[in-house]
Design an enzyme around this catalytic site. Structure first.
Site, short mmCIF file in Angstrom:
data_model
loop_
_atom_site.label_atom_id
_atom_site.label_comp_id
_atom_site.label_asym_id
_atom_site.label_seq_id
_atom_site.Cartn_x
_atom_site.Cartn_y
_atom_site.Cartn_z
N GLN A 178 -10.80 0.00 0.84
CA GLN A 178 -11.24 -0.76 -0.09
C GLN A 178 -9.90 -1.31 -0.74
O GLN A 178 -10.03 -2.48 -1.43
CB GLN A 178 -12.11 0.05 -1.27
CG GLN A 178 -11.51 1.34 -1.69
CD GLN A 178 -11.89 2.52 -0.77
OE1 GLN A 178 -11.96 2.75 0.49
NE2 GLN A 178 -11.78 3.82 -1.70
N HIS A 217 -1.81 -38.41 21.97
CA HIS A 217 -0.27 -37.89 21.79
C HIS A 217 0.84 -39.13 22.21
O HIS A 217 1.47 -39.58 21.42
CB HIS A 217 -0.18 -36.70 22.35
CG HIS A 217 -0.64 -35.56 21.47
ND1 HIS A 217 -1.91 -35.17 21.18
CD2 HIS A 217 0.00 -34.26 20.88
CE1 HIS A 217 -1.98 -34.15 20.64
NE2 HIS A 217 -0.77 -33.37 20.26
N GLU A 224 9.13 6.25 16.16
CA GLU A 224 9.32 5.69 15.03
C GLU A 224 10.72 6.13 14.62
O GLU A 224 11.44 5.20 14.23
CB GLU A 224 8.27 6.15 14.13
CG GLU A 224 8.65 5.78 12.84
CD GLU A 224 7.61 6.55 11.63
OE1 GLU A 224 7.58 6.12 10.55
OE2 GLU A 224 6.74 7.58 12.14
N HIS A 225 11.19 7.34 14.94
CA HIS A 225 12.44 7.90 14.52
C HIS A 225 12.83 8.51 15.86
O HIS A 225 12.18 9.04 16.49
CB HIS A 225 12.47 9.06 13.47
CG HIS A 225 11.49 8.63 12.35
ND1 HIS A 225 10.34 9.13 12.29
CD2 HIS A 225 11.83 7.73 11.22
CE1 HIS A 225 9.82 8.74 11.09
NE2 HIS A 225 10.63 7.67 10.44
N ASP A 283 14.00 9.36 5.47
CA ASP A 283 12.73 9.26 4.58
C ASP A 283 13.04 8.81 3.04
O ASP A 283 12.16 8.23 2.40
CB ASP A 283 12.14 10.57 4.69
CG ASP A 283 11.45 10.91 5.85
OD1 ASP A 283 11.14 9.62 6.62
OD2 ASP A 283 10.85 11.76 6.37
N TYR A 285 0.70 -1.11 -0.04
CA TYR A 285 0.08 -0.16 0.06
C TYR A 285 1.01 1.16 0.00
O TYR A 285 1.82 1.42 0.66
CB TYR A 285 -0.98 -0.06 1.29
CG TYR A 285 -1.88 1.12 1.23
CD1 TYR A 285 -3.12 1.06 0.48
CD2 TYR A 285 -1.78 2.42 1.72
CE1 TYR A 285 -4.00 2.00 0.33
CE2 TYR A 285 -2.58 3.44 1.63
CZ TYR A 285 -3.80 3.22 0.96
OH TYR A 285 -4.63 4.49 0.83
N GLN A 331 8.95 16.95 10.45
CA GLN A 331 8.27 15.84 10.78
C GLN A 331 6.73 16.28 10.98
O GLN A 331 5.79 15.46 10.54
CB GLN A 331 8.54 15.27 12.12
CG GLN A 331 8.01 14.19 12.60
CD GLN A 331 8.23 12.75 11.72
OE1 GLN A 331 9.38 12.81 11.04
NE2 GLN A 331 7.40 12.05 11.41
N GLU A 341 -0.31 -34.08 30.35
CA GLU A 341 -1.29 -32.95 29.73
C GLU A 341 -2.38 -33.48 29.21
O GLU A 341 -3.28 -32.87 28.90
CB GLU A 341 -0.56 -32.20 28.30
CG GLU A 341 0.58 -31.62 28.69
CD GLU A 341 1.13 -30.92 27.55
OE1 GLU A 341 2.08 -29.87 27.42
OE2 GLU A 341 0.82 -31.44 26.23
N HIS A 363 4.00 16.31 7.83
CA HIS A 363 3.26 15.07 7.40
C HIS A 363 1.85 15.09 7.59
O HIS A 363 1.04 14.83 6.63
CB HIS A 363 3.72 14.00 8.21
CG HIS A 363 5.11 13.14 7.47
ND1 HIS A 363 5.08 12.64 6.33
CD2 HIS A 363 6.42 13.26 7.96
CE1 HIS A 363 6.44 12.47 6.00
NE2 HIS A 363 7.26 12.57 6.91
#
Length: 441
Positions: A203, A432, A339-340, A373, A140, A271, A427, A274
Site C-alpha cells: 500500500q 524518416h 550484496e556484501h 550498514d 521506503y 548477517q 529499415e 536480519h
C-alpha cells in the site's frame, strides 16, 4: 550450527540462485493470504489487488489495507512536521549523536561522486549531456521486526546530494502504538525531512506510485523492503522509476586461516540476524578454519537476542563452503555475486580484482560489513540475489536523469542527412528518409 559443504554440495543447495524465482511463502503468511484474498492467493495476486484498490480508492484504500494487514487504524496518514522534530528529543543524546555522525559520513562520501554536465564541439556543432535531478522521490524505510533509521539515512542523503527537492518517506507504523518509531522520525529530522507517511508494504508503494489525496505522486521509488514491497515495485515499474528489486539480505565471506574465526563467525551471525531468509556464506580453503568458525558460531549464537531467526537463516541459506584454493573461493564468491562480499585473507588487496561481482567489497578484517550498514559512508542499499552482476548500490546517479544535447551546425547536419536517409531506407522507414532528404534539397 552452521553446516560445512563441499563445493559440489553447495552448488546444488545454498549457492543456487534460481531459488529466487519461487519466493518462499511461510505457512503463516499463506494463511493470511487465504483469509484476506481467498484460498490459494499468491503474493503477486494480493499485491495486484492492493494496488488496484489504492489506485481507485485513494486514502480510503490505504486506510483499509493498513487496518487489515497491520491492524492499525490511521486517522491521519502523514506525520505532523512538529512530531518529526520532537522525536529527536525523545531518543537518547548518544543515539542522536551517532545518527548525526553517520549522516555526515554518508553525505561526505556521496558528495564525492561526480555528476558531470559536458559538451564537445569536436563532432560538429555542440553535443553533450545534461544532468538534472529527479523532481520528487519516494523513499521506503522498512519497519518490520525492527525500525531501521539507517535505511532512511542511506537512501535520503544520496537523493539530497543529487539535488532532489521533494522527498517523501514511507514507513510502516508500529502495530502496538500505531505510530512511527521515534528513532526513524529522528533520522528524518536530522536529514531535514518533514514529509513522512505512515504506510508499509504494497500500500505504501501504491500511494507513492499513483498518488492519493494525502500522498503526492512521486517520479521514482527507492529503498529495500519485504516481499510485498518488492513485488509492488515490480508491478508499478514504468508508472514510476525504481532503483531495483531487492531480495533478502546476504553476505559472502572469503577467508583463509590467517583470519580470526571469532570475528568471521560474528560477521556471519550479524548477517543472519536480519531475517529468516537472510544468507550468510563463508568460502575458505582451510578445513581447520572452517571447523573453528563452525564452533564459534555455535558458541556465540547462544547469547544473541534473535537466536531463533539466526538459526533458521543459517539452516535455510547459510553455510561454509570448503574450496580447493583461495582463487576458487573468489570465483565462487563472484559467481554468487552477493550484496556484501568480505575479503578476510592475509593479503586481501591481491584478491579484489578476482571478485568483479559484488554489491559492496569489504576489504580486510577491520572493514567488516556491519560498519557498512551504518557508518562507513556508501549507501547500504545494495543489489541482492545475484543482481550485482549488472546492478550497483544506491548512489547519487539513481536520483538524476541524463538528457543528451544535440545542436549540430549546418555543415554537419548536411553531411549526416544522406547517411541517415540511407540507413532509414534500409529499415523501410521512408518517412524518416524523407525528413532527412528534405534537408539536402
Amino acid at each position: 550450527m552452521i553446516k560445512i559443504f563441499t563445493v559440489a554440495e553447495a552448488q546444488k543447495s545454498i549457492l543456487r540462485r534460481d531459488r529466487a524465482l519461487e519466493p518462499q511463502v511461510p505457512s503463516a503468511l499463506q494463511a493470511s493470504l487465504d483469509r484476506l484474498f481467498g484460498r490459494g492467493a499468491t503474493p503477486e495476486t494480493a499485491v495486484s489487488h492492493i494496488l488496484r484498490d489504492v489506485r481507485e480508492q485513494g486514502d480510503d484504500g490505504l486506510r483499509d489495507w493498513t487496518l487489515k494487514i497491520d491492524g492499525v487504524q490511521l486517522p491521519e496518514l502523514t506525520v505532523a512536521p512538529a512530531e518529526i522534530k520532537a522525536a529527536s528529543t525523545r531518543i537518547s543524546i548518544s543515539l542522536y549523536e551517532a545518527l548525526s555522525f553517520a549522516a555526515r559520513r554518508i553525505r561526505q562520501f556521496h558528495a564525492l561522486q561526480p555528476l558531470p554536465n559536458w559538451t564537445t564541439q569536436e563532432l560538429g556543432g555542440t553535443l553533450g549531456q545534461r544532468v538534472t535531478p529527479i523532481k520528487r522521490v519516494g523513499v521506503y524505510v522498512p519497519g518490520g521486526t525492527a525500525p531501521l533509521p539507517s535505511s532512511l539515512l542511506m537512501a535520503v542523503i544520496p537523493a539530497q546530494v543529487a539535488g532532489v527537492k521533494e522527498i517523501i518517506v514511507a514507513t510502516p507504523p508500529d502495530r502496538e502504538t500505531g505510530k512511527v518509531a521515534d528513532v526513524i522520525l529522528a533520522a528524518a529530522a536530522i536529514c531535514g525531512i518533514d514529509n513522512v507517511i505512515m504506510l508499509g508494504g504494497a500500500q505504501a508503494i501504491a500511494a507513492l506510485a499513483f498518488g492519493t489525496e494525502s500522498v503526492p505522486r512521486v517520479d521514482k521509488v527507492v529503498g529495500a523492503g519485504g516481499l510485498f514491497t518488492t513485488l509492488a515495485k515490480r508491478q508499478v515499474y514504468g508508472i514510476v522509476g525504481i532503483d531495483g528489486l531487492y531480495g533478502p539480505t546476504e553476505t559472502a565471506v572469503v577467508a583463509d586461516d590467517s583470519a580470526d574465526p571469532v570475528w568471521v563467525a560474528a560477521d556471519l551471525l550479524a548477517q543472519a540476524e536480519h531475517d529468516i531468509l537472510a544468507t550468510a556464506v563463508l568460502f575458505t580453503p582451510s578445513q581447520t578454519f572452517a571447523q573453528a568458525v563452525q564452533v564459534e558460531v555455535g558458541k556465540q549464537l547462544e547469547a544473541l537476542s534473535r537466536s531463533e531467526i539466526i538459526a533458521q537463516a543459517l539452516k535455510g541459506q547459510g553455510g561454509i563452503v570448503l574450496t580447493t584454493s583461495l582463487d576458487q573461493a573468489c570465483q565462487l564468491a563472484s559467481d554468487f555475486a552477493a550484496e556484501h562480499t568480505c575479503i578476510t585473507t592475509k593479503n586481501p588487496e591481491a584478491y579484489i580484482d578476482k571478485i568483479p561481482n559484488a554489491g559492496g567489497l569489504f576489504i580486510g578484517e577491520r572493514s567488516f560489513e556491519v560498519l557498512g550498514d551504518y557508518v562507513a559512508g556508501p549507501s547500504h542499499v545494495m543489489p541482492t540475489s545475484s543482481t550485482a552482476r549488472f546492478a550497483s548500490p544506491l548512489n547519487v546517479l539513481d536520483f538524476v536523469k541524463i538528457s543528451s544535447i544535440i545542436q549540430l551546425d549546418d555543415a554537419t547536419s548536411a553531411q549526416l542527412s544522406p547517411i541517415a536517409a540511407q540507413i532509414a531506407q534500409a529499415e523501410g522507414l521512408t518517412a524518416h528518409a524523407n525528413a532527412a532528404l528534405k534537408r539536402t534539397a
